[in-house]
Design an enzyme around this catalytic site. Sequence first.
Site, mmCIF file in Angstrom:
data_model
loop_
_atom_site.group_PDB
_atom_site.id
_atom_site.type_symbol
_atom_site.label_atom_id
_atom_site.label_comp_id
_atom_site.label_asym_id
_atom_site.label_seq_id
_atom_site.Cartn_x
_atom_site.Cartn_y
_atom_site.Cartn_z
ATOM 1 N N ASP A 8 -6.282 -17.924 3.690
ATOM 2 C CA ASP A 8 -5.555 -17.779 2.429
ATOM 3 C C ASP A 8 -5.234 -19.143 1.823
ATOM 4 O OD1 ASP A 8 -5.422 -14.971 2.468
ATOM 5 O OD2 ASP A 8 -3.746 -15.040 3.880
ATOM 6 N N CYS A 51 -0.780 -21.024 8.601
ATOM 7 C CA CYS A 51 -0.068 -19.743 8.536
ATOM 8 C C CYS A 51 0.108 -19.231 7.102
ATOM 9 C CB CYS A 51 1.302 -19.883 9.181
ATOM 10 S SG CYS A 51 2.280 -18.376 9.040
ATOM 11 N N LYS A 76 -6.010 -6.286 0.941
ATOM 12 C CA LYS A 76 -7.220 -6.764 1.608
ATOM 13 C C LYS A 76 -8.463 -6.164 0.960
ATOM 14 C CE LYS A 76 -4.733 -7.188 5.969
ATOM 15 N NZ LYS A 76 -3.436 -6.640 5.490
ATOM 16 N N TYR A 127 0.861 -1.182 0.000
ATOM 17 C CA TYR A 127 0.000 0.000 0.000
ATOM 18 C C TYR A 127 0.896 1.230 0.000
ATOM 19 C CZ TYR A 127 -3.518 -3.333 1.751
ATOM 20 O OH TYR A 127 -4.358 -4.394 1.919
ATOM 21 N N ARG A 169 1.910 2.504 3.890
ATOM 22 C CA ARG A 169 2.312 1.667 5.020
ATOM 23 C C ARG A 169 3.061 0.426 4.554
ATOM 24 N NH1 ARG A 169 -2.820 1.522 3.528
ATOM 25 N NH2 ARG A 169 -4.213 -0.204 3.972
ATOM 26 N N CYS A 175 8.314 -18.246 15.506
ATOM 27 C CA CYS A 175 7.115 -18.179 16.354
ATOM 28 C C CYS A 175 7.279 -19.189 17.481
ATOM 29 C CB CYS A 175 5.861 -18.541 15.568
ATOM 30 S SG CYS A 175 5.496 -17.376 14.259
ATOM 31 N N CYS A 198 0.994 -22.000 13.617
ATOM 32 C CA CYS A 198 -0.376 -22.278 13.215
ATOM 33 C C CYS A 198 -0.302 -23.004 11.882
ATOM 34 C CB CYS A 198 -1.151 -20.974 13.054
ATOM 35 S SG CYS A 198 -0.831 -19.822 14.410
ATOM 36 N N ARG A 249 2.210 -17.143 6.145
ATOM 37 C CA ARG A 249 3.634 -16.988 5.810
ATOM 38 C C ARG A 249 4.403 -18.252 6.072
ATOM 39 N NH1 ARG A 249 2.521 -11.945 7.961
ATOM 40 N NH2 ARG A 249 1.651 -10.799 6.199
HETATM 41 C C1 LIG Z 1 -2.448 -6.267 6.109
HETATM 42 C C2 LIG Z 1 -1.328 -5.556 5.546
HETATM 43 C C3 LIG Z 1 -1.065 -4.228 5.913
HETATM 44 C C4 LIG Z 1 -1.912 -3.472 6.904
HETATM 45 O O1 LIG Z 1 -3.229 -3.336 6.445
HETATM 46 P P1 LIG Z 1 -4.302 -2.518 7.285
HETATM 47 O O2 LIG Z 1 -5.589 -2.711 6.536
HETATM 48 O O3 LIG Z 1 -3.859 -1.092 7.311
HETATM 49 O O4 LIG Z 1 -4.336 -3.119 8.666
HETATM 50 C C5 LIG Z 1 0.000 -3.596 5.310
HETATM 51 N N1 LIG Z 1 0.766 -4.220 4.395
HETATM 52 C C6 LIG Z 1 0.533 -5.494 4.016
HETATM 53 C C7 LIG Z 1 1.409 -6.100 2.982
HETATM 54 C C8 LIG Z 1 -0.521 -6.208 4.583
HETATM 55 O O5 LIG Z 1 -0.735 -7.479 4.218
HETATM 56 S S1 SF4 Z 2 -0.068 -17.251 11.796
HETATM 57 FE FE1 SF4 Z 2 2.054 -17.735 11.210
HETATM 58 S S2 SF4 Z 2 3.242 -15.942 11.840
HETATM 59 FE FE2 SF4 Z 2 1.280 -15.847 12.921
HETATM 60 S S3 SF4 Z 2 1.650 -16.850 14.906
HETATM 61 FE FE3 SF4 Z 2 0.818 -18.404 13.514
HETATM 62 S S4 SF4 Z 2 2.643 -19.377 12.636
HETATM 63 FE FE4 SF4 Z 2 3.336 -17.451 13.522
#
Ligand SMILES: *Cc1c(COP(=O)(O)O)cnc(C)c1O
Ligand code: SF4
Length: 328
Positions: A244, A81, A288, A62, A65, A74, A78, A83
């Site tokens: 996801d 996850c 999002k 974005y 941010r 971690c 999870c 990631r």
């Molecule tokens: C979720 C996310 C954010 C933050 O999104 P908000 O809607 O402001 O909470 C920023 N960068 C990335 C890449 C994201 O996945």
């Molecule tokens: S979702 Fe992924 S990054 Fe978040 S606490 Fe669980 S394992 Fe860790």
Amino acid sequence: DCKLPLSITPYYLSLIDPFNPEDPLRRAVVPTMAEIGLNPGEADDPLGEDQHMVAPGLVHRYPDRVLFLATGFCSTYCRYCTRSRLVGAHGNGHHYGRADMEKALSYIENTPSVRDVLISGGDPLTMSDERLEWILSRLRRIKHVELVRIGTKAPVVLPQRITADLTRMLKRYHPLFVSIHFTHPTELTAEATRACERLADAGIPLGSQTVLLKGINDEVEVMKELMHRLLKARVRPYYLYQCDPIRGSAHFRTTVSKGLEMIQGLRGHTTGYAVPTFVIDAPGGGGKVALYPETVIGRRGSELLLRNYAGNVYSYPDNGGGQGVLLS
Ligand SMILES: *Cc1c(COP(=O)(O)O)cnc(C)c1O
Ligand code: SF4
């Protein structure tokens, strides 16, 4: 092709019923054969984060941010996850080095459009207070960074991590927000609640993030109970995520209409603060996208026909206050 390691804190394990294979917390953190293999529509990086990686661990999607993945570690992994390609073994199981962090920080320093930095990972609260403070103090020195956020699961899986020393340190870096990853109402134990209260008492606004998971939290009554307990712990529900399509996650994924059913079951039926925003993180890196249950059912001339929480229809004179016809 093994992905996430298994790691569960002794505290979180103590919340799991050892005799119930369907225990919701168990299903979230204990691997099964179902996570092996790639199902239709799944990918290792469905959100296209790697394309937006502008420095090691820094995702800039974005305009205003950035997402700063400060660690690949971690305390509890999870199974769903987002990631999983970066955390655990794939993230070297460890924190980014100082040189990598310097690259990420210098990108932020040199990008004045960035006014909000979200520190995530992995779980940033698995780093030492010293390392975390080093990052926070470096970010705070950057004039255009107005807001810093931390995304963590520590209050849920390791509530004892939220020490007085930690909160004393964090409150020096306001405005600081913390988003906490909650999954199920049974996570809101006395310990987790106290951990949230300690953060809230340090003046930190708390939000929750929850992934909608099949058979775990995809019933309105379970979701509502979770949202209510969060508010009691002074956590404001923030996002409810559609799961996801990461590799091997099909057994967790509901349909999108399930998510809308959750929101429909909350909006109007309970405190407005208890209603999170339901989002899909668009595959391919679109960011999002929020989804809402249909409330506008049509128009009758300039009248807008609205359906309320109870299913009744009301009409609103949507004429912008203009073109008034004097009635008497
Ligand atoms: C979720 C996310 C954010 C933050 O999104 P908000 O809607 O402001 O909470 C920023 N960068 C990335 C890449 C994201 O996945
Ligand atoms: S979702 Fe992924 S990054 Fe978040 S606490 Fe669980 S394992 Fe860790």
